[in-house]
Design an enzyme around this catalytic site. Structure first.
Site, PDB file in Angstrom:
ATOM      1  N   CYS A   1       3.840  -1.748  -1.282  1.00  0.00           N
ATOM      2  CA  CYS A   1       3.452  -1.692   0.137  1.00  0.00           C
ATOM      3  C   CYS A   1       2.038  -2.234   0.319  1.00  0.00           C
ATOM      4  O   CYS A   1       1.757  -3.027   1.218  1.00  0.00           O
ATOM      5  CB  CYS A   1       3.505  -0.255   0.651  1.00  0.00           C
ATOM      6  SG  CYS A   1       5.108   0.564   0.511  1.00  0.00           S
TER       7      CYS A   1
ATOM      8  N   CYS B   1       2.518   3.829  -2.444  1.00  0.00           N
ATOM      9  CA  CYS B   1       3.406   2.707  -2.784  1.00  0.00           C
ATOM     10  C   CYS B   1       2.607   1.440  -3.100  1.00  0.00           C
ATOM     11  O   CYS B   1       1.997   0.838  -2.207  1.00  0.00           O
ATOM     12  CB  CYS B   1       4.372   2.468  -1.626  1.00  0.00           C
ATOM     13  SG  CYS B   1       5.285   0.924  -1.738  1.00  0.00           S
TER      14      CYS B   1
END
Length: 363
Positions: free
Chosen positions: A54, A51
């Site tokens: 993230c 991600c």
């Protein structure tokens, strides 16, 4: 102490290490027990290895001093991989997007659920709003329709509108509020969000006010104001540097020269290398394609790292040619520097390279 900034436009690092968000290496149950003992709530950052947002939160937002201070004061924080050790909890709390931030009380009931990358100020504001019943969408609408215009409500309600893809309505809320304020009220640090969050162009009224009154803001927000001004001027300069203004027939010499003068008058060139960018902007207006490719190669190392990538990514916009010799030089220039580019830019540059070389091979 200066803030630690890991973003692309970092102004520098402090010699002291600022507070960071303390993600504890404990189990979920241990976190709940600790929260009870410390009279806090539990904050869980659900992420995955693949991600991008993230990683950006971990790199840019959670290390910030103001974020760390707020989070450590109010939460016991956990960071869990939703596909590994946090898989069961991610399923329990119905996590389906990343990053997802779940806030729980000590009875393990969800109090707030937030998603996506946010800068430091936005993140803190969203966490506070998520925990405040007065900031639910329905309640904010009621308060606004009743005539309330506090800075907190205006900020949260406008941002909620924009999250719902109602950008027009969101900016109407912001601009209406800005226009209702006196100069003194605009300078109040409670209203600094108008400038640090909702200025999109250096040419809009809020931005012009911010620039003209930059030395009058409270000392506690002057760094944020200076950073926003710097970003907005660079964004405007990039529209020339990337070739957008020229190729869209929007280029006006007097506007460009005014922008350049303001950047130097404000001393923005002291912290960011604008000179090579301006030389390339002006060179594109005066050089033929062959000379411009040579100029790009000459100026490349003088540019800021971000501008190097931008130059390569926009080379086919800057140079419109079918001349095989020039296309070959463009290809060689990109290939020389492709490995130096940030991973996020390589795919765009590679597509430009494929386009150039496909046209070369047709000749």
């Amino acid at each position: 102490m200066k803030k630690l900034v890991v973003a692309a436009f970092a102004l520098g690092l402090s010699l002291s290490v600022p507070a960071q968000t303390d993600f504890r290496s404990i189990s979920f149950q241990e976190a709940v027990n600790a929260a009870r003992q410390e009279q806090k709530m539990v904050f869980i950052d659900f992420y995955t290895d693949w991600c991008g947002p993230c990683k950006k939160m971990a790199r840019e937002t959670f290390p910030q001093k103001k974020v760390g201070e707020y989070m450590n004061k109010n939460f016991v924080c956990l960071k869990l991989n939703a596909e590994k050790e946090g898989k069961e909890l991610a399923a329990r709390f119905e996590v389906k997007a990343y990053p997802t931030f779940v806030i729980l009380d000590t009875n393990e009931k969800v109090q707030a659920d937030l998603k996506g990358f946010m800068d430091g100020d936005t993140f803190i504001a969203k966490v506070k709003a998520g925990l405040n019943p007065e900031c639910s969408p329905e309640r904010m609408a009621e308060r606004y329709q009743a005539g309330e215009r506090t800075p907190e409500l205006v900020n949260n309600y406008a941002f909620h509108m924009m999250e719902q893809r109602k950008e027009k309505e969101g900016f109407e809320i912001i601009d209406g509020y800005f226009n209702s304020l006196s100069d003194a009220q605009r300078l109040d640090k409670a209203n600094v969000f108008l400038f640090t969050r909702y200025t999109m162009s250096i040419d809009e009224p809020k931005s012009r006010f911010m620039v003209e009154h930059r030395n009058e803001f409270d000392a506690s927000v002057k760094e944020d104001i200076a950073d926003r001004i710097s970003r907005l001027y660079r964004a405007k300069a990039v529209t020339y540097f990337s070739g957008y203004q020229l190729r869209s027939n929007l280029y006006k010499e007097e506007e460009y020269l005014a922008l350049k003068k303001e950047i130097f008058d404000l001393g923005l060139d002291k912290k960011y290398k604008y000179a090579p960018m301006f030389r390339l902007i002006e060179g594109r207006l005066t050089c033929d394609d062959d000379a411009y490719v040579a100029m790009c190669a000459k100026e490349y190392d003088s540019l800021e790292e971000l501008d190097r990538s931008l130059l390569i990514m926009n080379l086919t916009r800057l140079i419109k040619t079918e001349d095989p010799a020039i296309l070959k030089k463009m290809s060689e220039f990109i290939r020389t520097h492709l490995r130096e580019m940030a991973p996020s830019c390589i795919s765009v540059a590679s597509r430009a390279l494929d386009d150039i070389e496909s046209r070369m091979n047709k000749k």
